[in-house]
Design a protein around this motif. Structure first.
Motif, PDB file in Angstrom:
ATOM      1  N   PHE A 156      40.411  63.076  38.008  1.00  0.00           N
ATOM      2  CA  PHE A 156      40.945  61.732  37.792  1.00  0.00           C
ATOM      3  C   PHE A 156      41.666  61.758  36.446  1.00  0.00           C
ATOM      4  CE2 PHE A 156      37.925  61.149  41.028  1.00  0.00           C
ATOM      5  CZ  PHE A 156      38.112  59.909  41.625  1.00  0.00           C
ATOM      6  N   GLN A 157      42.982  61.646  36.485  1.00  0.00           N
ATOM      7  CA  GLN A 157      43.772  61.574  35.264  1.00  0.00           C
ATOM      8  C   GLN A 157      43.970  60.106  34.904  1.00  0.00           C
ATOM      9  OE1 GLN A 157      47.435  63.754  35.567  1.00  0.00           O
ATOM     10  NE2 GLN A 157      46.414  65.749  35.609  1.00  0.00           N
ATOM     11  N   ILE A 158      43.471  59.736  33.737  1.00  0.00           N
ATOM     12  CA  ILE A 158      43.577  58.357  33.275  1.00  0.00           C
ATOM     13  C   ILE A 158      44.566  58.332  32.115  1.00  0.00           C
ATOM     14  CG2 ILE A 158      42.330  56.378  32.341  1.00  0.00           C
ATOM     15  CD1 ILE A 158      39.795  57.530  33.668  1.00  0.00           C
ATOM     16  N   LYS A 159      45.613  57.527  32.252  1.00  0.00           N
ATOM     17  CA  LYS A 159      46.686  57.509  31.259  1.00  0.00           C
ATOM     18  C   LYS A 159      46.900  56.095  30.725  1.00  0.00           C
ATOM     19  CE  LYS A 159      49.130  61.399  33.412  1.00  0.00           C
ATOM     20  NZ  LYS A 159      50.419  61.885  33.978  1.00  0.00           N
ATOM     21  N   ARG A 160      47.334  56.038  29.475  1.00  0.00           N
ATOM     22  CA  ARG A 160      47.747  54.781  28.863  1.00  0.00           C
ATOM     23  C   ARG A 160      49.176  54.953  28.375  1.00  0.00           C
ATOM     24  NH1 ARG A 160      47.832  52.014  23.853  1.00  0.00           N
ATOM     25  NH2 ARG A 160      47.431  49.775  24.112  1.00  0.00           N
ATOM     26  N   GLU A 161      50.057  54.133  28.916  1.00  0.00           N
ATOM     27  CA  GLU A 161      51.492  54.214  28.602  1.00  0.00           C
ATOM     28  C   GLU A 161      52.010  55.631  28.818  1.00  0.00           C
ATOM     29  OE1 GLU A 161      51.778  52.682  24.639  1.00  0.00           O
ATOM     30  OE2 GLU A 161      51.525  50.593  25.288  1.00  0.00           O
ATOM     31  N   GLY A 162      51.559  56.242  29.898  1.00  0.00           N
ATOM     32  CA  GLY A 162      52.031  57.554  30.282  1.00  0.00           C
ATOM     33  C   GLY A 162      51.366  58.727  29.593  1.00  0.00           C
ATOM     34  N   ARG A 163      50.482  58.482  28.632  1.00  0.00           N
ATOM     35  CA  ARG A 163      49.819  59.555  27.881  1.00  0.00           C
ATOM     36  C   ARG A 163      48.396  59.738  28.389  1.00  0.00           C
ATOM     37  NH1 ARG A 163      50.271  62.669  23.462  1.00  0.00           N
ATOM     38  NH2 ARG A 163      48.494  63.010  22.068  1.00  0.00           N
ATOM     39  N   LEU A 164      48.001  60.976  28.652  1.00  0.00           N
ATOM     40  CA  LEU A 164      46.664  61.274  29.150  1.00  0.00           C
ATOM     41  C   LEU A 164      45.616  60.929  28.104  1.00  0.00           C
ATOM     42  CD1 LEU A 164      45.312  62.658  31.679  1.00  0.00           C
ATOM     43  CD2 LEU A 164      45.276  64.760  30.301  1.00  0.00           C
ATOM     44  N   VAL A 165      44.649  60.067  28.480  1.00  0.00           N
ATOM     45  CA  VAL A 165      43.587  59.676  27.549  1.00  0.00           C
ATOM     46  C   VAL A 165      42.199  60.003  28.075  1.00  0.00           C
ATOM     47  CG1 VAL A 165      44.963  57.863  26.459  1.00  0.00           C
ATOM     48  CG2 VAL A 165      43.529  57.302  28.450  1.00  0.00           C
ATOM     49  N   ALA A 166      42.070  60.387  29.352  1.00  0.00           N
ATOM     50  CA  ALA A 166      40.765  60.752  29.893  1.00  0.00           C
ATOM     51  C   ALA A 166      40.949  61.587  31.147  1.00  0.00           C
ATOM     52  CB  ALA A 166      39.924  59.514  30.211  1.00  0.00           C
ATOM     53  N   VAL A 167      39.987  62.486  31.378  1.00  0.00           N
ATOM     54  CA  VAL A 167      39.972  63.327  32.567  1.00  0.00           C
ATOM     55  C   VAL A 167      38.543  63.355  33.104  1.00  0.00           C
ATOM     56  CG1 VAL A 167      40.269  65.661  33.481  1.00  0.00           C
ATOM     57  CG2 VAL A 167      41.883  64.769  31.783  1.00  0.00           C
ATOM     58  N   ALA A 168      38.400  63.151  34.405  1.00  0.00           N
ATOM     59  CA  ALA A 168      37.108  63.278  35.071  1.00  0.00           C
ATOM     60  C   ALA A 168      37.248  64.305  36.187  1.00  0.00           C
ATOM     61  CB  ALA A 168      36.647  61.936  35.635  1.00  0.00           C
ATOM     62  N   VAL A 169      36.637  65.469  36.005  1.00  0.00           N
ATOM     63  CA  VAL A 169      36.696  66.541  36.995  1.00  0.00           C
ATOM     64  C   VAL A 169      35.611  66.300  38.036  1.00  0.00           C
ATOM     65  CG1 VAL A 169      36.543  69.032  37.368  1.00  0.00           C
ATOM     66  CG2 VAL A 169      37.601  68.136  35.277  1.00  0.00           C
ATOM     67  N   THR A 170      35.973  66.417  39.321  1.00  0.00           N
ATOM     68  CA  THR A 170      35.118  65.941  40.405  1.00  0.00           C
ATOM     69  C   THR A 170      35.157  66.901  41.586  1.00  0.00           C
ATOM     70  OG1 THR A 170      35.718  63.682  39.740  1.00  0.00           O
ATOM     71  CG2 THR A 170      34.647  63.939  41.876  1.00  0.00           C
TER      72      THR A 170
END
Length: 264
Positions: A156-170
């Motif tokens: 799960f790539q979580i971005k704010r204003e297009g910039r990656l701010v979190a990753v959840a590997v699943t």
């Protein structure tokens, strides 16, 4: 709604598994405890049914290997899974969802690695004190830890204003989805990104008709692992049986679960 009564965990046996490391070591979760977590290497690719089987038996994946705790004098680690059909977010969790859904973008893609992943992983680990005296991880180590896999693995790539701010590997099975590892930018703490990542994985489980979201090990006396109790109802694997707990960490019938680290 699926049956979720307490049930024995099935045994997971696979002729393709080879034990490559099995020794006692200092416990990574509790001070002054000795751990045993044999690493086993699957010599084949696992399908969704295989993933369900190893998760239900209490195994976790680390890179290309499987492991589960088999400690000689401690049973504090309890594999934990959220009952997706019954889960309802708390008021504070709903606030986290609303805030995140307003400002963040989420995309589910195959697990990968690039410069930003490495930067973010090390930033999260160092600022939250999770690395101890370990050196920063490089691309090869990251790939071995999270991207090299023997089953379907997404992030799960979580971005704010297009910039990656979190990753959840699943990891993805049929009945079960496993949250392998999550990291995020501490500068974005207002979004409670660890919580937000779990909530988005729970939403995805419902879309995928998965019964369980596996959150890894619950350890009552470890502050980095005991937060999982708030996602309920859930089941924990205790003495070979998946036992139900509500979102306060209380088993059916009331009572207070006791830390199990000294049980032999």
């Amino acid at each position: 709604m699926r049956e979720v009564a307490a049930s024995p965990a099935p045994r997971f046996q696979d002729d393709s598994l080879i034990v490559i490391q099995d020794s006692l070591q200092p416990c990574p979760y509790l001070a002054d405890q000795v751990a045993r977590m044999p690493l086993q290497w699957p010599q084949r690719t696992y399908n969704a049914a295989d993933v369900d089987a190893f998760l239900a038996a209490g195994y976790r994946r680390s890179g290309a290997f499987l492991y589960r705790t088999q400690c000689p004098r401690c049973q504090a680690c309890e594999p934990t899974r959220v009952l997706v059909d019954e889960y309802q977010p708390s008021r504070s969790q709903r606030r986290v969802l609303r805030r995140g859904d307003r400002d963040l973008e989420v995309e589910v893609v195959p697990a990968m690695v690039d410069r930003r992943h490495i930067e973010l992983f090390n930033l999260h680990r160092n600022q939250r004190g999770l690395g101890g005296e370990l050196e920063d991880i490089d691309q090869m180590s990251y790939r071995a830890f999270l991207v090299d896999t023997f089953c379907q693995t997404v992030e799960f790539q979580i971005k704010r204003e297009g910039r990656l701010v979190a990753v959840a590997v699943t990891d993805v099975g049929h009945d079960g989805v496993s949250a392998v590892y999550t990291y995020f930018d501490p500068a974005c703490s207002r979004y409670s990104l660890g919580t937000y990542a779990i909530l988005k994985q729970l939403q995805w489980c419902r879309q995928m008709a998965a019964a369980y979201l596996y959150l890894g090990l619950y350890v009552a006396e470890n502050p980095h692992l005991n937060y999982k109790a708030v996602y309920g109802p859930q089941q924990r694997l205790i003495d070979g049986v998946w036992q139900r707990f509500d979102s306060s960490g209380t088993p059916p019938g009331g009572g207070s679960p006791q830390p199990r680290q000294n049980r032999v």
